[in-house]
Motif scaffolding. Structure first.
Motif, mmCIF file in Angstrom:
data_model
loop_
_atom_site.group_PDB
_atom_site.id
_atom_site.type_symbol
_atom_site.label_atom_id
_atom_site.label_comp_id
_atom_site.label_asym_id
_atom_site.label_seq_id
_atom_site.Cartn_x
_atom_site.Cartn_y
_atom_site.Cartn_z
ATOM 1 N N ALA A 184 46.298 45.131 51.028
ATOM 2 C CA ALA A 184 47.141 46.323 51.131
ATOM 3 C C ALA A 184 46.329 47.554 51.506
ATOM 4 O O ALA A 184 46.782 48.397 52.283
ATOM 5 C CB ALA A 184 47.878 46.557 49.812
ATOM 6 N N ARG B 252 47.100 48.958 54.888
ATOM 7 C CA ARG B 252 48.087 49.905 54.394
ATOM 8 C C ARG B 252 49.484 49.282 54.396
ATOM 9 O O ARG B 252 50.448 49.874 54.877
ATOM 10 C CB ARG B 252 48.065 51.194 55.215
ATOM 11 N N ALA B 253 49.551 48.077 53.838
ATOM 12 C CA ALA B 253 50.809 47.324 53.813
ATOM 13 C C ALA B 253 50.885 46.500 52.536
ATOM 14 O O ALA B 253 50.358 45.388 52.488
ATOM 15 C CB ALA B 253 50.895 46.427 55.037
ATOM 16 N N ALA C 248 52.352 42.993 52.831
ATOM 17 C CA ALA C 248 51.416 42.026 53.408
ATOM 18 C C ALA C 248 50.510 41.439 52.335
ATOM 19 O O ALA C 248 50.170 40.257 52.381
ATOM 20 C CB ALA C 248 50.575 42.684 54.497
ATOM 21 N N THR D 260 50.773 48.670 46.325
ATOM 22 C CA THR D 260 51.280 50.012 46.624
ATOM 23 C C THR D 260 50.299 51.073 46.153
ATOM 24 O O THR D 260 50.017 52.040 46.864
ATOM 25 C CB THR D 260 52.652 50.225 45.962
ATOM 26 N N MET E 139 47.355 51.120 48.503
ATOM 27 C CA MET E 139 47.718 51.783 49.749
ATOM 28 C C MET E 139 47.752 53.304 49.576
ATOM 29 O O MET E 139 47.282 54.050 50.436
ATOM 30 C CB MET E 139 49.073 51.291 50.238
#
Length: 149
Positions: A89, A93-94, A97, A123, A126
């Motif tokens: 992540a 930045r996902a 994923a 999260t 990220m």
């Protein structure tokens, strides 16, 4: 990742290994070698998860919380999978994923209740990466942070 599928690699997730691999990866990228973001970030996240797992078991036993009776190998497996998802992540930045990575590629044995924890950890990873990118004025990788921007 092999640890999550039953191979005994507990000794690989130590602070010394984390420091050496992070430093070596930063030197590799700094010297111009091609190194993708996902492999180092997966290991760094998994090592951080293993570190948290080593801290959670003694603290929960000291506090006499319900997790005190849980097998320390299960706690290690859960936290390493959350850490690996946080690495994905943060690299891309996902957070979704990271969840899919753990479900599809990493863990042969995972509980459905872990999916929410994996997503929340991804999260948070990220958000931290995004805040670092705002502080540096661009989207840095972990190695840009070590190089100084």
């Amino acid at each position: 990742i092999a640890l999550l599928n039953g191979i005994n690699l507990r000794s690989e997730f130590r602070v010394k290994h984390l420091a050496v691999k992070a430093f070596g990866g930063a030197l590799a990228v700094g010297s111009g070698l091609c190194l993708g973001p996902e492999a180092p970030m997966i290991f760094i996240g998994a090592s951080a998860g293993a570190g948290f797992a080593r801290a959670v078991v003694p603290v929960s036993r000291w506090l006499k919380k319900p997790s005190a009776g849980i097998n320390k190998d299960i706690v290690l497996r859960d936290y390493v999978s959350i850490g690996a998802a946080c690495g994905i992540a943060a690299a891309f930045r996902a957070p979704v994923a990271g969840v899919f990575f753990v479900i599809e590629e990493v863990a042969s044995h995972h509980e459905k209740s872990q999916i929410v924890r994996i997503f929340l950890g991804g999260t948070f990873a990220m958000l931290v990466t995004t805040q670092l990118s705002l502080a540096f004025g661009e989207f840095p990788t972990l190695f840009d942070v070590f190089k100084g921007g």
